[in-house]
Design a protein around this motif. Structure first.
Motif, PDB file in Angstrom:
ATOM      1  N   UNK A 215     -16.566  -3.433  26.477  1.00  0.00           N
ATOM      2  CA  UNK A 215     -15.203  -3.685  26.940  1.00  0.00           C
ATOM      3  C   UNK A 215     -15.215  -3.881  28.459  1.00  0.00           C
ATOM      4  N   UNK A 216     -14.393  -4.809  28.964  1.00  0.00           N
ATOM      5  CA  UNK A 216     -14.291  -5.018  30.407  1.00  0.00           C
ATOM      6  C   UNK A 216     -13.656  -3.780  31.039  1.00  0.00           C
ATOM      7  N   UNK A 217     -14.275  -3.227  32.068  1.00  0.00           N
ATOM      8  CA  UNK A 217     -13.750  -2.031  32.734  1.00  0.00           C
ATOM      9  C   UNK A 217     -13.284  -2.387  34.135  1.00  0.00           C
ATOM     10  N   UNK A 218     -12.053  -2.004  34.461  1.00  0.00           N
ATOM     11  CA  UNK A 218     -11.500  -2.254  35.789  1.00  0.00           C
ATOM     12  C   UNK A 218     -10.886  -0.975  36.321  1.00  0.00           C
ATOM     13  N   UNK A 219     -10.817  -0.876  37.655  1.00  0.00           N
ATOM     14  CA  UNK A 219     -10.189   0.280  38.304  1.00  0.00           C
ATOM     15  C   UNK A 219      -8.760  -0.054  38.712  1.00  0.00           C
ATOM     16  N   UNK A 220      -7.891   0.917  38.541  1.00  0.00           N
ATOM     17  CA  UNK A 220      -6.470   0.795  38.853  1.00  0.00           C
ATOM     18  C   UNK A 220      -6.282   1.027  40.356  1.00  0.00           C
ATOM     19  N   UNK A 221      -6.232  -0.049  41.134  1.00  0.00           N
ATOM     20  CA  UNK A 221      -6.323   0.042  42.594  1.00  0.00           C
ATOM     21  C   UNK A 221      -5.246   0.933  43.201  1.00  0.00           C
TER      22      UNK A 221
ATOM     23  N   UNK B 214       4.514  -8.051  30.773  1.00  0.00           N
ATOM     24  CA  UNK B 214       3.697  -6.921  31.210  1.00  0.00           C
ATOM     25  C   UNK B 214       3.492  -6.994  32.719  1.00  0.00           C
ATOM     26  N   UNK B 215       3.376  -5.835  33.353  1.00  0.00           N
ATOM     27  CA  UNK B 215       3.184  -5.794  34.806  1.00  0.00           C
ATOM     28  C   UNK B 215       1.846  -6.432  35.192  1.00  0.00           C
ATOM     29  N   UNK B 216       1.758  -6.864  36.450  1.00  0.00           N
ATOM     30  CA  UNK B 216       0.504  -7.414  36.944  1.00  0.00           C
ATOM     31  C   UNK B 216       0.162  -6.834  38.322  1.00  0.00           C
ATOM     32  N   UNK B 217      -0.428  -5.652  38.349  1.00  0.00           N
ATOM     33  CA  UNK B 217      -0.891  -5.096  39.623  1.00  0.00           C
ATOM     34  C   UNK B 217      -2.286  -5.626  39.952  1.00  0.00           C
ATOM     35  N   UNK B 218      -2.826  -5.152  41.046  1.00  0.00           N
ATOM     36  CA  UNK B 218      -4.208  -5.480  41.412  1.00  0.00           C
ATOM     37  C   UNK B 218      -5.155  -4.490  40.735  1.00  0.00           C
ATOM     38  N   UNK B 219      -6.293  -5.004  40.325  1.00  0.00           N
ATOM     39  CA  UNK B 219      -7.341  -4.149  39.757  1.00  0.00           C
ATOM     40  C   UNK B 219      -8.663  -4.512  40.428  1.00  0.00           C
ATOM     41  N   UNK B 220      -9.606  -3.584  40.355  1.00  0.00           N
ATOM     42  CA  UNK B 220     -10.926  -3.822  40.953  1.00  0.00           C
ATOM     43  C   UNK B 220     -11.962  -3.971  39.838  1.00  0.00           C
ATOM     44  N   UNK B 221     -12.728  -5.034  39.927  1.00  0.00           N
ATOM     45  CA  UNK B 221     -13.709  -5.341  38.887  1.00  0.00           C
ATOM     46  C   UNK B 221     -15.019  -4.601  39.143  1.00  0.00           C
ATOM     47  N   UNK B 222     -15.933  -4.705  38.187  1.00  0.00           N
ATOM     48  CA  UNK B 222     -17.207  -3.992  38.282  1.00  0.00           C
ATOM     49  C   UNK B 222     -18.025  -4.430  39.485  1.00  0.00           C
TER      50      UNK B 222
ATOM     51  N   UNK C  92      -4.243 -10.354  35.601  1.00  0.00           N
ATOM     52  CA  UNK C  92      -4.418 -11.454  34.657  1.00  0.00           C
ATOM     53  C   UNK C  92      -5.785 -12.119  34.765  1.00  0.00           C
ATOM     54  N   UNK C  93      -6.403 -12.038  35.938  1.00  0.00           N
ATOM     55  CA  UNK C  93      -7.712 -12.665  36.109  1.00  0.00           C
ATOM     56  C   UNK C  93      -8.768 -12.013  35.221  1.00  0.00           C
ATOM     57  N   UNK C  94      -8.476 -10.835  34.697  1.00  0.00           N
ATOM     58  CA  UNK C  94      -9.442 -10.120  33.851  1.00  0.00           C
ATOM     59  C   UNK C  94      -9.086 -10.167  32.366  1.00  0.00           C
ATOM     60  N   UNK C  95      -7.948 -10.773  32.022  1.00  0.00           N
ATOM     61  CA  UNK C  95      -7.439 -10.668  30.655  1.00  0.00           C
ATOM     62  C   UNK C  95      -7.900 -11.783  29.728  1.00  0.00           C
ATOM     63  N   UNK C  96      -8.470 -12.851  30.257  1.00  0.00           N
ATOM     64  CA  UNK C  96      -8.826 -13.972  29.403  1.00  0.00           C
ATOM     65  C   UNK C  96      -7.616 -14.824  29.094  1.00  0.00           C
TER      66      UNK C  96
END
Length: 560
Positions: A487-493, A414-422, A430-434
């Motif tokens: 659910x963990x919510x992240x923004x698609x940077x 699976x791809x691994x782009x950057x995301x922004x956390x709450x 991956x840092x948000x996936x457990x």
């Protein structure tokens, strides 16, 4: 005769090279009682493997060691292919970071191994028996027993639920199990020479198809350089290691070979071999114990790290009771074909280098020049798309109604782009996936579409639930869009996940612990997908056949 010292472990790892220690780090992360055994007490203090790709770095990211690796690494190193006349035929500079890391990097194996061993100190349930050699392995329906000799002649007996054989190309475990290593041994030997006072301004890896003597020249970290020269029939391997012969090999490549500080010179024989099976009862083969390949693609260790990441989560799932032991059969199914593909790639690059006939070498150069005139071919080469990326067609995954569809992302990393956390941090996905499975919905909260029984199954196997939303889709920095379910919510940077989900039908991705896509489904089909996965990996013995995963029914709504 004194009684042996007895150790007990859920998993015993034989071999403390980079692949074995990676397995041990992952098992440590997963909470598995692990015993690492190796005949040597020390790390070999010179470079061996030197190339690390993006998939490999992502594996080290999974155990929190990628940044430590990068601290001693040259990133984005070009690969140049040179013609018989010395002109550059191809300058390969892959710039993609599809998986979150640079695709081609140069490192020093001894430094990476130190980082990996230091990583083990985080896990009190991972122990090491260094300076201990495996003498005999036995296994039955309940356990494996390893008879080990300590450095002082002391006998050690290890009882383990499972064994990982990471003990190299001359694997004692593989030989005792009688597993053939099928393939070829190459007739030409190569001399490897390394110095630590690099005299060249050549910050790249060069594959030189010089028919007078094909060679490879690599720029390494910290002012090291490596040369690899083909030996011709009749040349005595040991004689070629004498100082005067080493200087002769280097003459014409450096101003004054006698001024170099040569760290080592060794002769290598190359093999292209793959074990006939990677799983035997309670034993799994990884790394060089499972496959050997020439170094030209820089994929020997990288392929072994993929093995480690694949097998570790499956072993952890079994010994923790999350999954049935039948899933270990999928380690062989998923990894052996890809290992063969990497051997073939290494052989193909070796054939580019190998011609020693001037006419043949010139014909090769003409062909390569002609092919790379076409922009698609040049792009394919420059961006290293010739490297086979694993795609698992059978194993722990659901392919939908058309499993052979080439553009299906299921079974691929699976791809691994950057995301922004709450809290406003921008991090790799991956840092948000457990550490285990993840259900990722784009604009969709997976938890909204799971009934209580389905939710209970995913919870039992440690699943993380992720809702991805458009960047800046909330009211302000402090009023972000948040899930109402927890659910963990992240923004698609940068919109990468938006584009990915738009290109592939289905709003929810099921991502495995090794970051491969296990399924892609419409939200309405999550219940059926859950039922299928429960048959695939649940600890129940309802499906006794080890090949049960070959015939799991796929929901009609699965659009992958």
């Amino acid at each position: 005769m004194t009684e042996p010292v007895v150790h007990r472990a859920q998993v015993a790892v034989v071999g403390a090279g980079p692949v074995g220690v990676t397995v041990a780090n992952y098992l440590g992360l997963y909470g598995v009682r692990t015993l690492l055994i190796d005949r040597s007490e020390e790390i070999v203090d010179y470079p061996r493997a030197v190339g690390m790709d993006d998939e490999c770095l992502r594996s080290f990211q999974g155990v929190g060691l990628a940044d430590e690796m990068l601290a001693d690494m040259i990133q984005n190193v070009p690969l140049k292919m040179f013609a018989a006349n010395g002109h550059c035929l191809a300058d390969i500079r892959p710039d993609t970071k599809e998986f979150g890391w640079p695709r081609r990097n140069i490192f020093m194996q001894q430094l990476a191994e130190r980082a990996l061993r230091e990583g083990l100190t985080r896990y009190p349930h991972v122990r090491s028996l260094l300076g201990h050699e495996l003498v005999r392995l036995e296994q039955d329906g309940t356990e494996a027993r390893l008879h080990v000799a300590g450095p002082d002649g002391r006998r050690v007996l290890v009882h383990a639920d499972y064994v990982v054989a990471a003990d190299g190309g001359r694997s004692t475990v593989r030989e005792q199990l009688g597993i053939p290593l099928s393939g070829d041994t190459h007739p030409r030997k190569w001399v490897v020479i390394e110095c630590d006072d690099d005299p060249l301004d050549a910050p790249y890896t060069g594959l030189h198809g010089d028919p007078k003597r094909p060679y490879v020249c690599l720029d390494l970290p910290y002012n090291y350089r490596r040369w690899e020269f083909m030996l011709f029939p009749g040349e005595d391997a040991e004689a070629m290691l004498r100082p005067e012969k080493v200087h002769e090999l280097l003459s014409g490549h450096v101003p004054d070979p006698t001024a170099l500080h040569i760290i080592r010179a060794r002769v290598y024989t190359h093999h292209s071999r793959v074990a006939d099976r990677f799983v035997d009862g309670r034993v799994c083969l990884v790394g060089d114990a499972a496959h050997l390949m020439p170094p030209w693609a820089g994929q020997g260790m990288n392929t072994g790290i993929r093995d480690a990441t694949n097998v570790a989560w499956k072993l952890a799932a079994v010994v923790s009771g999350r999954s049935h032991p039948r899933i270990l059969a999928t380690y062989d199914t998923e990894r052996r074909e890809h290992a063969r593909a990497m051997v073939k790639l290494s052989d193909a690059i070796g054939r580019f280098l190998a011609p020693t006939n001037t006419t043949v070498a010139r014909a090769r150069d003409t062909l390569v020049r002609g092919l790379t005139v076409a922009p698609p071919v040049r792009s394919w080469l420059v961006h290293m798309r010739f490297k086979p990326v694993p795609r698992y067609t059978e194993g722990i995954m659901l392919h939908g109604r058309r499993p052979g569809r080439r553009n299906s992302p299921v079974g691929r990393m699976f791809v691994q782009p950057r995301v922004e956390t709450a809290d406003g941090r921008v991090v790799p996905l991956d840092e948000t996936l457990g550490e285990w499975f993840a259900l990722i919905g784009y604009g969709v909260d997976p938890l909204v579409h799971l009934d209580p029984d389905s939710r209970a199954f995913w919870d039992r196997i440690g699943t993380r639930y992720l809702t991805v939303v458009e960047s800046r889709s909330g009211r302000s920095r402090t009023e972000r869009r948040m899930s109402a379910t927890g659910s963990v919510t992240v923004e698609d940077v940068d919109g990468t996940l938006r584009d990915w989900f738009a290109a592939h039908e289905g709003g929810v991705a099921v991502v495995r612990p090794d970051r491969y896509l296990a399924a892609l489904a419409a939200p309405r089909d999550l219940g059926a997908v859950t039922d299928a996965f429960e048959r695939l990996i649940a600890p129940s013995s309802a499906v006794e056949s080890k090949d049960a995963w070959r015939s799991v029914p796929v929901p009609e709504g699965d659009a992958s």
